[in-house]
Design a protein around this motif. Structure first.
Motif, short mmCIF file in Angstrom:
data_model
loop_
_atom_site.label_atom_id
_atom_site.label_comp_id
_atom_site.label_asym_id
_atom_site.label_seq_id
_atom_site.Cartn_x
_atom_site.Cartn_y
_atom_site.Cartn_z
N LYS B 172 -66.84 31.77 -30.60
CA LYS B 172 -67.51 31.23 -31.79
C LYS B 172 -66.66 30.12 -32.42
O LYS B 172 -67.17 29.06 -32.76
CB LYS B 172 -67.71 32.38 -32.79
CG LYS B 172 -68.95 32.23 -33.63
CD LYS B 172 -69.10 33.38 -34.62
CE LYS B 172 -69.39 34.71 -33.94
NZ LYS B 172 -69.21 35.87 -34.84
N ASP B 173 -65.35 30.39 -32.54
CA ASP B 173 -64.46 29.37 -33.11
C ASP B 173 -64.49 28.10 -32.27
O ASP B 173 -64.48 27.00 -32.80
CB ASP B 173 -63.02 29.90 -33.19
CG ASP B 173 -62.89 30.98 -34.25
OD1 ASP B 173 -63.82 31.07 -35.09
OD2 ASP B 173 -61.90 31.73 -34.22
N GLU B 174 -64.50 28.29 -30.95
CA GLU B 174 -64.53 27.12 -30.07
C GLU B 174 -65.82 26.33 -30.28
O GLU B 174 -65.81 25.10 -30.26
CB GLU B 174 -64.42 27.54 -28.60
CG GLU B 174 -63.06 28.05 -28.19
CD GLU B 174 -61.95 27.04 -28.45
OE1 GLU B 174 -62.22 25.83 -28.40
OE2 GLU B 174 -60.80 27.49 -28.70
N ILE B 175 -66.92 27.05 -30.48
CA ILE B 175 -68.19 26.36 -30.69
C ILE B 175 -68.11 25.51 -31.95
O ILE B 175 -68.50 24.33 -31.94
CB ILE B 175 -69.35 27.39 -30.77
CG1 ILE B 175 -69.56 28.04 -29.40
CG2 ILE B 175 -70.64 26.72 -31.22
CD1 ILE B 175 -70.60 29.13 -29.40
N PHE B 176 -67.55 26.08 -33.04
CA PHE B 176 -67.40 25.30 -34.28
C PHE B 176 -66.52 24.07 -34.05
O PHE B 176 -66.83 22.97 -34.50
CB PHE B 176 -66.80 26.17 -35.38
CG PHE B 176 -67.78 27.12 -36.00
CD1 PHE B 176 -69.01 26.67 -36.45
CD2 PHE B 176 -67.48 28.47 -36.12
CE1 PHE B 176 -69.93 27.55 -37.02
CE2 PHE B 176 -68.39 29.35 -36.69
CZ PHE B 176 -69.62 28.89 -37.13
N GLN B 177 -65.42 24.28 -33.33
CA GLN B 177 -64.50 23.18 -33.07
C GLN B 177 -65.16 22.07 -32.28
O GLN B 177 -64.98 20.89 -32.58
CB GLN B 177 -63.31 23.70 -32.26
CG GLN B 177 -62.34 24.51 -33.09
CD GLN B 177 -60.93 24.01 -32.93
OE1 GLN B 177 -60.61 23.37 -31.93
NE2 GLN B 177 -60.09 24.30 -33.91
N LEU B 178 -65.92 22.48 -31.26
CA LEU B 178 -66.58 21.48 -30.43
C LEU B 178 -67.57 20.68 -31.26
O LEU B 178 -67.68 19.46 -31.12
CB LEU B 178 -67.30 22.16 -29.26
CG LEU B 178 -66.40 22.65 -28.13
CD1 LEU B 178 -67.13 23.62 -27.23
CD2 LEU B 178 -65.90 21.46 -27.32
N ALA B 179 -68.29 21.37 -32.15
CA ALA B 179 -69.26 20.68 -32.99
C ALA B 179 -68.53 19.71 -33.92
O ALA B 179 -69.00 18.60 -34.17
CB ALA B 179 -70.07 21.68 -33.79
N GLN B 180 -67.39 20.16 -34.42
CA GLN B 180 -66.64 19.30 -35.33
C GLN B 180 -66.13 18.05 -34.64
O GLN B 180 -66.12 16.97 -35.20
CB GLN B 180 -65.44 20.07 -35.87
CG GLN B 180 -65.35 20.02 -37.37
CD GLN B 180 -64.80 21.32 -37.92
OE1 GLN B 180 -63.75 21.78 -37.45
NE2 GLN B 180 -65.49 21.91 -38.87
N SER B 181 -65.75 18.20 -33.37
CA SER B 181 -65.22 17.05 -32.66
C SER B 181 -66.34 16.20 -32.07
O SER B 181 -66.09 15.32 -31.26
CB SER B 181 -64.24 17.50 -31.57
OG SER B 181 -64.90 18.33 -30.67
N GLY B 182 -67.57 16.46 -32.47
CA GLY B 182 -68.65 15.53 -32.13
C GLY B 182 -69.62 15.99 -31.08
O GLY B 182 -70.61 15.30 -30.82
#
Lengths: 423, 311
Positions: B172-182
């Motif tokens: 889940k954290d990775e998904i948020f990070q990926l979304a944040q990085s575009g």
């Protein structure tokens, strides 16, 4: 194109690095030779040596004549019963015989007589054939004696005329060698089609059961995926071939260098004689062509089946049965083609794509263009190329649908419908 | 500019209309929830976006251009619901193979695999085979292979199935990070609590049609039933007909009320204050996505009937 190459590389490397590949590469030639020699050995040793009591009422058979034959042919042992035959007839086992023969009081000038080998067990004609042959040789001597035919006259009488086919257009196409090469080449292609065809099928099934298929088709087209697999496995088969050829050459050279005259040297030597006695480059070219084209033709169909079934091996077997049947029919046609390489069965079998890889390979050693005219070879190759383009296309269509389909096993009818469905 | 736009997409199979005229648009950087009951047509829709199926009709616009499956699949990462890996292949080689199929060169792929393996503490797995891994470890590897090539659009179909809470949170954290990085993420599931937690925007599909489209906030507002929870120091007595609300239920010392048509929460508070009651809490009850989902889908058969086609 680059992606197909990546797939080929994976398919090839994972298979070549497996222990089973190395073992099968080493073991197959041994098994193959073991099969050939072993069968001869078993046939030679499985004949029973019969101990036969001969009860002669005609008076022609003497212990002398029988003794001579027993010395020269040990495949059976005949003993003339002297004195009262009653105990032998009553119980031949107790008298130490496997059975007994009664020669009636016959006149040698009359025609043949049928004798009964009486025993309290059933014997096959293979076991009694040796006794029959021996008895006939003794009988011949008795007849020769009575007719006063000496050994010279006998030799003259034994002279036969024999007819051997010889191809005057293609001097190199020796019939015996051609038959041998035809059998070996035909059977090799047969094994390759069955073994590597089912490898393609299992490979596709593995992708389906491990559920990686959909991951892969989100990167490459299903058709590329299938083609990559077929080409990769085809390369594995080729590698195995080259290893076998290299193996033979190494044995050949080593045995020449060491100067030993073992069985291997003899074999390789006779092989070399064969190679120089036929049109080897053409045969090798044809072998390469029919091996690859036949492999494409069948493995794409096996791949389509692999994509259609689920993990159940039995489903795969029942669906692939018709394809396997085609290969087996081809090998049956091959035997007919070798005994009559210009007959209609041979000609048509070698032109129709499904059987041509095996049947044509059996005909080519008899000589091109003597036995196989150029147009037949050309037509056969052209049709096979057309054939595999169609099967690869057809299989690709089935594959595309089948690889993402889980659940019930489809029938052939449904699979054909998939093939003609638009994307 | 949206990263993905579907315009009147249709895909009919012999026995059913799997996707029947769906249009939607996904903005860059969004976490987009694609929801629907089993057999609603989600997988077919996703397979068209990933280039596995061609639509019968309609257009897919990817990153401003007409979607070109052959080249654009390199910018998409897809983790299907039916997923797996080669069981007998080494993990490192497997990641390398899948990355190369997405178009990465050997050296690029190697650098990225190393980065991710270190991040997920998988470095020591390189020479292990997938069959030696636990299911959760396999799922982590699967996630890594999906996002390894830094796709612009990541499609995850039920990404948390088979994961324990710890690994779920990691992903889940990775998904948020990926979304944040575009990166843009399309997230398909029928687990509603995850959707509320993760997604900004949702689309609900049923029987091949889109029946709901909006931000999570907006959808909840649209489907709210004017329910409030109030905490009072003493229980409510009989309500007069003049009261601006009805009782919808109560537990302990709090009541669930439904405000009558045309009245506002202020009316409620005024009414209660006039009664001399002391209020210690007052908050709006928004429907959960789960409730909305069930309300919208209820009554339609869960397993789709086969529709007659007149093609």
């Amino acid at each position: 194109m680059k992606k197909i190459w990546i797939i080929i590389k994976r398919e090839y490397l994972t298979r070549v690095r497996k222990k089973t590949f190395i073992i099968s590469t080493l073991l197959f030639p041994l098994l193959y030779m073991g099969l050939i020699f072993g069968m001869g050995f078993i046939a030679e040793n499985s004949k029973q040596s019969l101990h036969v009591a001969l009860i002669d009422s005609s008076g022609y058979f003497t212990s002398d004549l029988i003794g001579q034959q027993n010395l020269s042919d040990k495949s059976s042992d005949i003993t003339l019963v002297k004195g009262d035959p009653a105990p032998v007839i009553a119980d031949h086992k107790a008298a130490g015989y496997d059975g007994y023969l009664v020669i009636p009081a016959l006149n040698w000038k009359e025609g043949s007589d049928s004798l009964l080998f009486k025993a309290n067990k059933s014997y096959g004609s293979g076991s009694t054939a040796a006794v029959e042959a021996k008895l006939n040789r003794i009988w011949l001597e008795i007849k020769n004696d009575s007719l006063q035919i000496d050994s010279l006259k006998q030799r003259i009488l034994n002279k036969h005329l024999s007819v051997t086919p010889k191809n005057i257009q293609d001097e190199k196409a020796n019939v015996k060698t051609a038959e041998g090469i035809g059998y070996v080449a035909g059977f090799l292609i047969y094994f390759i089609l069955l073994i590597y065809g089912s490898q393609v099928m299992m490979g596709v099934m593995e992708e389906k059961t491990s559920r990686i298929a959909e991951v892969i088709v989100s990167s490459v087209k299903p058709f590329q995926m299938m083609l990559g697999k077929i080409l990769g496995i085809g390369l594995v088969a080729l590698t195995q071939f080259f290893l076998w050829i290299a193996f033979v050459l190494i044995v050949y050279n080593v045995s020449i260098a060491s100067g030993s005259s073992g069985m291997a040297t003899e074999m390789v030597g006779s092989m070399q004689k064969i190679f120089t006695s036929v049109n080897m480059p053409l045969i090798l070219f044809c072998f390469g062509f029919y091996f690859l084209a036949g492999f494409f033709f069948y493995s794409s169909l096996y791949g389509a089946i692999g994509s259609a079934v689920n993990e159940d091996m039995r489903e795969a077997q029942s669906l692939s049965f018709p394809i396997t049947m085609l290969v087996i029919i081809s090998i049956a046609m091959m035997s007919a083609a070798i005994s009559d390489p210009t007959g209609p069965l041979a000609v048509w079998g070698s032109i129709i794509p499904f059987s041509s890889p095996i049947v044509m390979m059996a005909r080519v050693p008899f000589g091109v263009p003597g036995t196989v005219p150029w147009w037949q070879l050309g037509l056969s190759m052209g049709l096979l190329v057309l054939g595999f383009i169609i099967t690869v296309w057809f299989a690709g269509k089935i594959y595309r649908t089948g690889i993402l389909m889980y659940g019930k096993k489809p029938t052939w009818k449904e699979m054909i419908r998939w093939a003609f469905r638009k994307n | 500019m949206p990263i993905l736009e579907l315009q009147n997409l249709k895909k009919y199979f012999a026995t059913q209309k799997a996707v029947d005229d769906i249009s939607l648009s996904v903005e860059k950087g969004q976490i987009f929830g694609l929801l629907g009951p089993n057999g609603a047509g989600k997988t077919t829709l996703i397979r068209m976006i990933t280039g596995i199926f061609y639509p019968d009709e309609g257009d897919i616009i990817f990153d401003g251009k007409q979607f070109d499956p052959v080249n654009d699949v390199g910018y998409i990462g897809y983790m299907p619901e039916e997923r797996g890996l080669y069981k007998k292949m080494k993990i490192g080689e497997q990641a390398m193979y899948l990355a190369q199929l997405k178009g990465l060169s050997h050296s690029e792929a190697m650098a990225k695999i190393k980065k991710w393996f270190i991040r997920f503490e998988m470095e020591s797995w390189w020479n292990k085979k997938v069959e030696d891994l636990s299911k959760g470890m396999g799922q982590k590897l699967q996630f890594v292979t999906t996002v390894l090539h830094e796709p612009k659009l990541i499609i995850l179909d039920e990404p948390f199935s088979g994961l324990d809470p710890v690994n779920s949170n990691l992903i889940k954290d990775e998904i948020f990070q990926l979304a944040q990085s575009g990166s843009t993420i399309i997230f398909s599931t029928h687990r509603m609590e995850q959707v509320e937690e993760i997604c900004n925007h949702i689309v609900l599909v049923n029987k091949g049609k889109k029946i709901l489209d909006g931000t999570v906030k907006q959808v909840k507002q649209d489907y709210k039933e004017n329910l409030f929870r109030i905490g009072l120091s003493q229980p409510l007595q009989e309500l007069s007909a003049l009261a601006p609300f009805e009782l919808a239920g109560h537990q302990d010392d709090s009541h669930v009320i439904k405000i009558k048509e045309g009245r506002s929460p202020n009316d409620v508070l005024r009414f209660l204050l006039d009664q001399g009651l002391s209020i210690h809490s007052f908050n709006e009850l928004l429907p959960s996505l789960n409730d909305i989902f069930i309300r919208l889908v209820e009554g339609t058969p869960t397993a789709r009937q086969f529709q007659a086609m007149n093609a």
